[in-house]
Write an enzyme that holds these catalytic residues in place. Sequence first.
Site, PDB file in Angstrom:
ATOM      1  N   ASN A   1     -13.567  -8.042  -6.840  1.00  0.00           N
ATOM      2  CA  ASN A   1     -13.291  -6.579  -7.084  1.00  0.00           C
ATOM      3  C   ASN A   1     -11.448  -7.573  -6.702  1.00  0.00           C
ATOM      4  OD1 ASN A   1     -11.597  -4.797  -6.357  1.00  0.00           O
ATOM      5  ND2 ASN A   1     -12.175  -4.577  -4.528  1.00  0.00           N
TER       6      ASN A   1
ATOM      7  N   LYS B   1      -9.082  -6.141  -7.637  1.00  0.00           N
ATOM      8  CA  LYS B   1      -8.163  -4.953  -7.296  1.00  0.00           C
ATOM      9  C   LYS B   1      -6.772  -3.908  -8.277  1.00  0.00           C
ATOM     10  CE  LYS B   1      -9.189  -5.793  -2.381  1.00  0.00           C
ATOM     11  NZ  LYS B   1      -8.565  -6.011  -1.630  1.00  0.00           N
TER      12      LYS B   1
ATOM     13  N   HIS C   1     -14.775   1.918  -0.566  1.00  0.00           N
ATOM     14  CA  HIS C   1     -13.591   0.780   0.168  1.00  0.00           C
ATOM     15  C   HIS C   1     -12.725   1.267   0.846  1.00  0.00           C
ATOM     16  CE1 HIS C   1     -10.482  -2.585  -0.347  1.00  0.00           C
ATOM     17  NE2 HIS C   1     -11.769  -3.240  -1.403  1.00  0.00           N
TER      18      HIS C   1
ATOM     19  N   GLU D   1      -9.533   0.952   0.802  1.00  0.00           N
ATOM     20  CA  GLU D   1      -8.006   0.707   0.640  1.00  0.00           C
ATOM     21  C   GLU D   1      -8.541   2.228  -0.016  1.00  0.00           C
ATOM     22  OE1 GLU D   1      -7.936  -2.560  -1.391  1.00  0.00           O
ATOM     23  OE2 GLU D   1      -7.368  -4.026  -0.324  1.00  0.00           O
TER      24      GLU D   1
ATOM     25  N   GLU E   1     -17.628  -3.984   5.313  1.00  0.00           N
ATOM     26  CA  GLU E   1     -16.338  -4.964   4.944  1.00  0.00           C
ATOM     27  C   GLU E   1     -15.607  -4.249   5.882  1.00  0.00           C
ATOM     28  OE1 GLU E   1     -15.017  -6.017   0.690  1.00  0.00           O
ATOM     29  OE2 GLU E   1     -14.681  -4.057   1.207  1.00  0.00           O
TER      30      GLU E   1
ATOM     31  N   GLY F   1      -8.569  -9.563   2.805  1.00  0.00           N
ATOM     32  CA  GLY F   1      -6.668  -9.549   2.925  1.00  0.00           C
ATOM     33  C   GLY F   1      -6.401 -10.639   3.952  1.00  0.00           C
TER      34      GLY F   1
ATOM     35  N   SER G   1     -11.850 -11.332   3.233  1.00  0.00           N
ATOM     36  CA  SER G   1     -11.421 -12.818   3.230  1.00  0.00           C
ATOM     37  C   SER G   1     -13.108 -14.110   3.374  1.00  0.00           C
ATOM     38  CB  SER G   1     -10.629 -13.502   4.786  1.00  0.00           C
ATOM     39  OG  SER G   1     -10.010 -12.218   4.398  1.00  0.00           O
TER      40      SER G   1
HETATM   41  C1  PEP Z   1     -12.073  -6.853  -1.019  1.00  0.00           C
HETATM   42  O1  PEP Z   1     -11.044  -5.871  -0.987  1.00  0.00           O
HETATM   43  O2  PEP Z   1     -13.312  -5.638  -0.891  1.00  0.00           O
HETATM   44  C2  PEP Z   1     -11.512  -7.535   0.363  1.00  0.00           C
HETATM   45  C3  PEP Z   1     -12.899  -8.309   0.761  1.00  0.00           C
HETATM   46  O3  PEP Z   1     -10.882  -8.455   0.288  1.00  0.00           O
HETATM   47  P1  PEP Z   1     -10.327  -9.739   0.601  1.00  0.00           P
HETATM   48  O4  PEP Z   1     -11.137 -11.174   0.075  1.00  0.00           O
HETATM   49  O5  PEP Z   1      -9.130 -10.728  -0.233  1.00  0.00           O
HETATM   50  O6  PEP Z   1     -10.189 -10.086   2.382  1.00  0.00           O
END
Ligand code: PEP
Length: 259
Positions: A18, A20, A103, A105, A175, A181, A221
């Site tokens: 992703n 973003k 997601h 976000e 997630e 992040g 992460s």
């Molecule tokens: C995400 O935004 O779906 C995500 C898992 O980000 P990151 O890998 O940076 O934690």
Amino acid sequence: MIIIKGDHDLRNYYIAGNWKMHKNREEARELARELVKGLENCGHTLMIAPPFTALTEVAAIVKGTNILLGAQNVSLAEQGAHTGEISPIMLKDCGVDVVIIGHSERRILYGETDDMINKKIKLALSHDLDVVFCVGETLDQREGGEAEGVVTAQVKKGLNGIDESDLRGITLAYEPVWAIGTGKTATPEDADAIHGVIRSLLGGLYAASIGDSMVIQYGGSVKPDNVQSLMSMENIDGALVGGASLKAETFIPIAKFDS
Ligand code: PEP
């Protein structure tokens, strides 16, 4: 794009990136080219989700390769007077295969509710777009012992009214919000436990075999040095990767982890 299989050993790992709100068109083309080359022989299911502005150009690069094209969001509406929104028809027109829905976000920063997410999933499926449906608890919820309850409610509401036959187009992504992040990763055991909860839930909502057969990604992460331990868990079938998907040197080893 078959994301449903008969038993765990047959579930194909599914690694998605992703991007973003990162990368202009030139940067997106460059990364897409590097990934096509570096992942040519990778047998995992692969997807990258560039920003909307780069979809068409990345589509031309991944077309005919083993990399699916993802979008990061889709409108609730099919088309019409919805300033600033992107319809599933437009995504299909750009060559999109899969859309990420729910997601954290989108939920937290843009107020998307479970009801909106449910409508988006149905609309995407009705336009023959596959879906990566994200769920996950916040840190407060985890510390309050609510992780299982929160994720259970999100899965139930997101899939409300969706027939078993339509699950073929859906991949779940667990997630934990506190791991996105932040550099903090859920331990493989903690992530696996929630994946197990989701499998039991799916087995109750639908036929028992559905719990075993759906692909459930972990996101939060994921990096080259932790992917192996996460993917080795019984209930984890892939990864949704944010930060580490922005560079070929980190996404390629994640996508090609040794399964
Ligand atoms: C995400 O935004 O779906 C995500 C898992 O980000 P990151 O890998 O940076 O934690």
